[in-house]
Design a protein around this motif. Structure first.
Motif, PDB file in Angstrom:
ATOM      1  N   LYS A 190       0.835  -1.199   0.000  1.00  0.00           N
ATOM      2  CA  LYS A 190       0.000   0.000   0.000  1.00  0.00           C
ATOM      3  C   LYS A 190       0.874   1.256   0.000  1.00  0.00           C
ATOM      4  O   LYS A 190       0.564   2.232  -0.684  1.00  0.00           O
ATOM      5  CB  LYS A 190      -0.930  -0.003   1.205  1.00  0.00           C
ATOM      6  CG  LYS A 190      -1.939   1.138   1.198  1.00  0.00           C
ATOM      7  CD  LYS A 190      -3.036   0.942   2.225  1.00  0.00           C
ATOM      8  CE  LYS A 190      -4.031  -0.097   1.766  1.00  0.00           C
ATOM      9  NZ  LYS A 190      -5.230  -0.172   2.642  1.00  0.00           N
ATOM     10  N   GLU A 191       1.968   1.220   0.753  1.00  0.00           N
ATOM     11  CA  GLU A 191       2.907   2.351   0.748  1.00  0.00           C
ATOM     12  C   GLU A 191       3.509   2.534  -0.647  1.00  0.00           C
ATOM     13  O   GLU A 191       3.626   3.665  -1.140  1.00  0.00           O
ATOM     14  CB  GLU A 191       4.020   2.108   1.769  1.00  0.00           C
ATOM     15  CG  GLU A 191       5.102   3.187   1.820  1.00  0.00           C
ATOM     16  CD  GLU A 191       4.674   4.459   2.519  1.00  0.00           C
ATOM     17  OE1 GLU A 191       5.479   5.398   2.594  1.00  0.00           O
ATOM     18  OE2 GLU A 191       3.514   4.536   2.987  1.00  0.00           O
ATOM     19  N   ILE A 192       3.850   1.421  -1.289  1.00  0.00           N
ATOM     20  CA  ILE A 192       4.377   1.496  -2.659  1.00  0.00           C
ATOM     21  C   ILE A 192       3.284   1.986  -3.613  1.00  0.00           C
ATOM     22  O   ILE A 192       3.554   2.716  -4.572  1.00  0.00           O
ATOM     23  CB  ILE A 192       4.927   0.122  -3.100  1.00  0.00           C
ATOM     24  CG1 ILE A 192       6.148  -0.258  -2.244  1.00  0.00           C
ATOM     25  CG2 ILE A 192       5.312   0.136  -4.575  1.00  0.00           C
ATOM     26  CD1 ILE A 192       6.668  -1.656  -2.481  1.00  0.00           C
ATOM     27  N   GLY A 193       2.040   1.601  -3.329  1.00  0.00           N
ATOM     28  CA  GLY A 193       0.918   2.078  -4.139  1.00  0.00           C
ATOM     29  C   GLY A 193       0.797   3.592  -4.078  1.00  0.00           C
ATOM     30  O   GLY A 193       0.481   4.247  -5.085  1.00  0.00           O
ATOM     31  N   TYR A 194       1.027   4.176  -2.872  1.00  0.00           N
ATOM     32  CA  TYR A 194       1.047   5.632  -2.746  1.00  0.00           C
ATOM     33  C   TYR A 194       2.066   6.232  -3.702  1.00  0.00           C
ATOM     34  O   TYR A 194       1.809   7.202  -4.406  1.00  0.00           O
ATOM     35  CB  TYR A 194       1.430   6.047  -1.329  1.00  0.00           C
ATOM     36  CG  TYR A 194       0.371   5.873  -0.278  1.00  0.00           C
ATOM     37  CD1 TYR A 194      -0.986   5.939  -0.573  1.00  0.00           C
ATOM     38  CD2 TYR A 194       0.735   5.643   1.046  1.00  0.00           C
ATOM     39  CE1 TYR A 194      -1.949   5.789   0.400  1.00  0.00           C
ATOM     40  CE2 TYR A 194      -0.217   5.487   2.036  1.00  0.00           C
ATOM     41  CZ  TYR A 194      -1.553   5.559   1.712  1.00  0.00           C
ATOM     42  OH  TYR A 194      -2.491   5.410   2.677  1.00  0.00           O
ATOM     43  N   ILE A 195       3.266   5.635  -3.661  1.00  0.00           N
ATOM     44  CA  ILE A 195       4.372   6.152  -4.476  1.00  0.00           C
ATOM     45  C   ILE A 195       4.027   6.068  -5.964  1.00  0.00           C
ATOM     46  O   ILE A 195       4.248   7.011  -6.726  1.00  0.00           O
ATOM     47  CB  ILE A 195       5.669   5.370  -4.175  1.00  0.00           C
ATOM     48  CG1 ILE A 195       6.125   5.653  -2.738  1.00  0.00           C
ATOM     49  CG2 ILE A 195       6.771   5.743  -5.160  1.00  0.00           C
ATOM     50  CD1 ILE A 195       7.282   4.797  -2.266  1.00  0.00           C
ATOM     51  N   ILE A 253       4.504  -1.498   7.641  1.00  0.00           N
ATOM     52  CA  ILE A 253       5.381  -0.330   7.638  1.00  0.00           C
ATOM     53  C   ILE A 253       4.566   0.882   8.074  1.00  0.00           C
ATOM     54  O   ILE A 253       3.350   0.931   7.859  1.00  0.00           O
ATOM     55  CB  ILE A 253       6.007  -0.113   6.239  1.00  0.00           C
ATOM     56  CG1 ILE A 253       7.092   0.962   6.295  1.00  0.00           C
ATOM     57  CG2 ILE A 253       4.945   0.227   5.203  1.00  0.00           C
ATOM     58  CD1 ILE A 253       7.893   1.082   5.013  1.00  0.00           C
ATOM     59  N   SER A 254       5.204   1.831   8.713  1.00  0.00           N
ATOM     60  CA  SER A 254       4.503   3.048   9.116  1.00  0.00           C
ATOM     61  C   SER A 254       4.069   3.823   7.872  1.00  0.00           C
ATOM     62  O   SER A 254       4.846   3.975   6.931  1.00  0.00           O
ATOM     63  CB  SER A 254       5.422   3.911   9.980  1.00  0.00           C
ATOM     64  OG  SER A 254       4.763   5.078  10.410  1.00  0.00           O
ATOM     65  N   PRO A 255       2.827   4.311   7.834  1.00  0.00           N
ATOM     66  CA  PRO A 255       2.342   4.990   6.625  1.00  0.00           C
ATOM     67  C   PRO A 255       3.118   6.266   6.309  1.00  0.00           C
ATOM     68  O   PRO A 255       3.561   6.987   7.201  1.00  0.00           O
ATOM     69  CB  PRO A 255       0.879   5.307   6.957  1.00  0.00           C
ATOM     70  CG  PRO A 255       0.795   5.261   8.435  1.00  0.00           C
ATOM     71  CD  PRO A 255       1.797   4.243   8.877  1.00  0.00           C
ATOM     72  N   MET A 256       3.278   6.540   5.023  1.00  0.00           N
ATOM     73  CA  MET A 256       3.964   7.733   4.526  1.00  0.00           C
ATOM     74  C   MET A 256       5.412   7.822   5.012  1.00  0.00           C
ATOM     75  O   MET A 256       5.912   8.908   5.282  1.00  0.00           O
ATOM     76  CB  MET A 256       3.204   9.001   4.937  1.00  0.00           C
ATOM     77  CG  MET A 256       1.854   9.144   4.285  1.00  0.00           C
ATOM     78  SD  MET A 256       1.977   9.433   2.498  1.00  0.00           S
ATOM     79  CE  MET A 256       0.283   9.762   2.091  1.00  0.00           C
ATOM     80  N   LEU A 257       6.072   6.676   5.124  1.00  0.00           N
ATOM     81  CA  LEU A 257       7.469   6.681   5.549  1.00  0.00           C
ATOM     82  C   LEU A 257       8.418   6.860   4.368  1.00  0.00           C
ATOM     83  O   LEU A 257       9.483   7.454   4.505  1.00  0.00           O
ATOM     84  CB  LEU A 257       7.794   5.369   6.285  1.00  0.00           C
ATOM     85  CG  LEU A 257       9.111   5.335   7.058  1.00  0.00           C
ATOM     86  CD1 LEU A 257       9.081   6.332   8.207  1.00  0.00           C
ATOM     87  CD2 LEU A 257       9.396   3.942   7.598  1.00  0.00           C
ATOM     88  N   LEU A 258       8.042   6.350   3.205  1.00  0.00           N
ATOM     89  CA  LEU A 258       8.894   6.440   2.014  1.00  0.00           C
ATOM     90  C   LEU A 258       8.459   7.549   1.064  1.00  0.00           C
ATOM     91  O   LEU A 258       9.281   8.090   0.313  1.00  0.00           O
ATOM     92  CB  LEU A 258       8.876   5.099   1.261  1.00  0.00           C
ATOM     93  CG  LEU A 258       9.258   3.852   2.060  1.00  0.00           C
ATOM     94  CD1 LEU A 258       9.123   2.605   1.194  1.00  0.00           C
ATOM     95  CD2 LEU A 258      10.672   3.957   2.623  1.00  0.00           C
ATOM     96  N   VAL A 259       7.182   7.890   1.113  1.00  0.00           N
ATOM     97  CA  VAL A 259       6.625   8.870   0.179  1.00  0.00           C
ATOM     98  C   VAL A 259       7.347  10.220   0.211  1.00  0.00           C
ATOM     99  O   VAL A 259       7.597  10.808  -0.853  1.00  0.00           O
ATOM    100  CB  VAL A 259       5.113   9.066   0.440  1.00  0.00           C
ATOM    101  CG1 VAL A 259       4.548  10.213  -0.386  1.00  0.00           C
ATOM    102  CG2 VAL A 259       4.361   7.776   0.148  1.00  0.00           C
ATOM    103  N   PRO A 260       7.713  10.767   1.386  1.00  0.00           N
ATOM    104  CA  PRO A 260       8.368  12.090   1.394  1.00  0.00           C
ATOM    105  C   PRO A 260       9.642  12.166   0.569  1.00  0.00           C
ATOM    106  O   PRO A 260       9.958  13.233   0.029  1.00  0.00           O
ATOM    107  CB  PRO A 260       8.660  12.326   2.885  1.00  0.00           C
ATOM    108  CG  PRO A 260       7.614  11.548   3.606  1.00  0.00           C
ATOM    109  CD  PRO A 260       7.424  10.315   2.774  1.00  0.00           C
ATOM    110  N   PHE A 261      10.383  11.058   0.460  1.00  0.00           N
ATOM    111  CA  PHE A 261      11.593  11.071  -0.371  1.00  0.00           C
ATOM    112  C   PHE A 261      11.240  11.301  -1.839  1.00  0.00           C
ATOM    113  O   PHE A 261      11.931  12.028  -2.554  1.00  0.00           O
ATOM    114  CB  PHE A 261      12.357   9.749  -0.220  1.00  0.00           C
ATOM    115  CG  PHE A 261      12.953   9.536   1.144  1.00  0.00           C
ATOM    116  CD1 PHE A 261      13.893  10.420   1.648  1.00  0.00           C
ATOM    117  CD2 PHE A 261      12.588   8.447   1.911  1.00  0.00           C
ATOM    118  CE1 PHE A 261      14.458  10.227   2.886  1.00  0.00           C
ATOM    119  CE2 PHE A 261      13.133   8.245   3.159  1.00  0.00           C
ATOM    120  CZ  PHE A 261      14.076   9.134   3.662  1.00  0.00           C
ATOM    121  N   VAL A 262      10.145  10.657  -2.272  1.00  0.00           N
ATOM    122  CA  VAL A 262       9.704  10.807  -3.659  1.00  0.00           C
ATOM    123  C   VAL A 262       9.154  12.213  -3.882  1.00  0.00           C
ATOM    124  O   VAL A 262       9.415  12.851  -4.914  1.00  0.00           O
ATOM    125  CB  VAL A 262       8.651   9.741  -4.013  1.00  0.00           C
ATOM    126  CG1 VAL A 262       8.224   9.854  -5.473  1.00  0.00           C
ATOM    127  CG2 VAL A 262       9.190   8.340  -3.730  1.00  0.00           C
TER     128      VAL A 262
END
Length: 338
Positions: free
Chosen positions: A209-214, A244-253
């Motif tokens: 789901k986190e990757i889906g955000y990205i 995984i904690s939500p929106m943990l990777l998205v800010p980098f993108v």
């Protein structure tokens, strides 16, 4: 677990007391002695828990040591009072037997029983201290966890407005250009917001789901980029249901799109997960014409969250060069997290 430890200490102490009493009966082989073994056991039991539940909590004061000394002697007196009542009042009335001679005063009885009562009061007091400090430790641990949770919630609420601000700027640009991509962009943003407002309330979401955000974010950004083929994304995930904690990777993108150069250069994103290790790698070229003095808010946010969530199980390496920006993040998950 600590509550069980306290109960085990109580059980062990009384098992020791009963064992000692039975041993005394076997050694002395005296029926009279066994009666007073029972009476002292009853006095010990009553005095122990009267001291444990009432006396020590009443007199305990770390700032006034003399109060604890007074409490100790009050505990001794309570024990002696119980024993005197049982052996010199109740027992003679029922059996005609007494432990001390007739006419023995309470003062003498008190003096003569200081030795016997001290052990009971001492053990009772120390077990109460164990319970008290276990309670304090539990409360301290709970407070730390609540503070961490509150901090994480605060950090996550910072991400959402930042994300909206960036996306609205992009859509504003499309609307201003009267682009036919504006409506699809608004639709994609509404989808992202539906996901984010629902999942930001959760402590964890699935990795897919986190990757889906990205992927949705990249899809939104592609609408405004002339060369969308420059956005290279590689995904290789072994366990998509990892938590995984939500929106943990998205800010980098987000940061890459906000400060990146997409005229002739794009970015390279790799997300992989294998053997409980998540590897996130992002390489983008910086836009030299647009310098943002407020950049890096989302990344600083993620750094704080990583320190809280994965203090010893993550490695974040960021290279902020003149014309390039590289993020290399590895997180080792516990085996039970999926």
């Amino acid at each position: 677990m600590k509550q069980k430890q306290i109960l085990f200490m109580h059980f062990s102490y009384w098992l020791l007391v009963i064992g000692n009493g039975l041993m005394s009966i076997l050694v002395h082989n005296n029926a009279r002695f066994s009666i007073f073994t029972i009476t002292i056991f009853l006095a010990s039991l009553l005095g122990f828990y009267a001291n444990y539940f009432f006396v020590v909590p009443k007199f305990f004061n770390p700032k006034k040591f003399y109060m604890m000394i007074i409490g100790f002697f009050v505990g001794v007196f309570v024990f002696v009072l119980f024993r005197y009542s049982i052996e010199e009042i109740i027992l003679p009335a029922i059996t005609g037997k007494r432990n001390y001679g007739k006419g023995t005063t309470l003062l003498y009885y008190f003096y003569d029983n200081i030795y016997y009562s001290s052990l009971t009061v001492f053990v009772s007091t120390n077990l109460w201290f164990f319970k008290y400090y276990f309670k304090i430790e539990n409360e301290r641990t709970k407070l730390i966890e609540e503070r961490k949770h509150a901090q994480l919630q605060a950090l996550k609420t910072q991400i959402n407005p930042h994300f909206i601000f960036n996306s609205l700027n992009n859509i504003y640009s499309l609307v201003y250009q009267d682009s036919d991509k504006a409506l699809p962009a608004i639709e994609k943003l509404s989808e992202l917001l539906r996901y984010s407002t629902k999942d930001l309330e959760k402590d964890v979401i699935s990795l897919d789901k986190e990757i889906g955000y990205i992927e949705s974010l990249i899809g939104l950004e592609k609408l405004r980029i002339k060369n969308p083929e420059l956005l290279v994304v590689e995904k290789r995930v072994q366990n998509p249901k990892f938590n995984i904690s939500p929106m943990l990777l998205v800010p980098f993108v987000e940061n890459a799109f906000k400060h990146g150069d997409f005229r002739e250069k794009g970015f390279n994103l790799k997300v992989s997960e294998e053997n409980n290790v998540l590897h996130f790698y992002l390489h983008n070229f910086k836009n030299q014409r647009a310098k943002d003095t407020a950049s890096g808010i989302g990344i600083e946010n993620v750094k704080k969250r990583l320190e809280i969530l994965y203090p010893k199980s993550h490695n974040l390496n960021i290279k902020d060069m003149e014309s390039e920006f590289i993020v290399d993040l590895k997180i080792t998950f516990p085996h039970e997290s999926h």
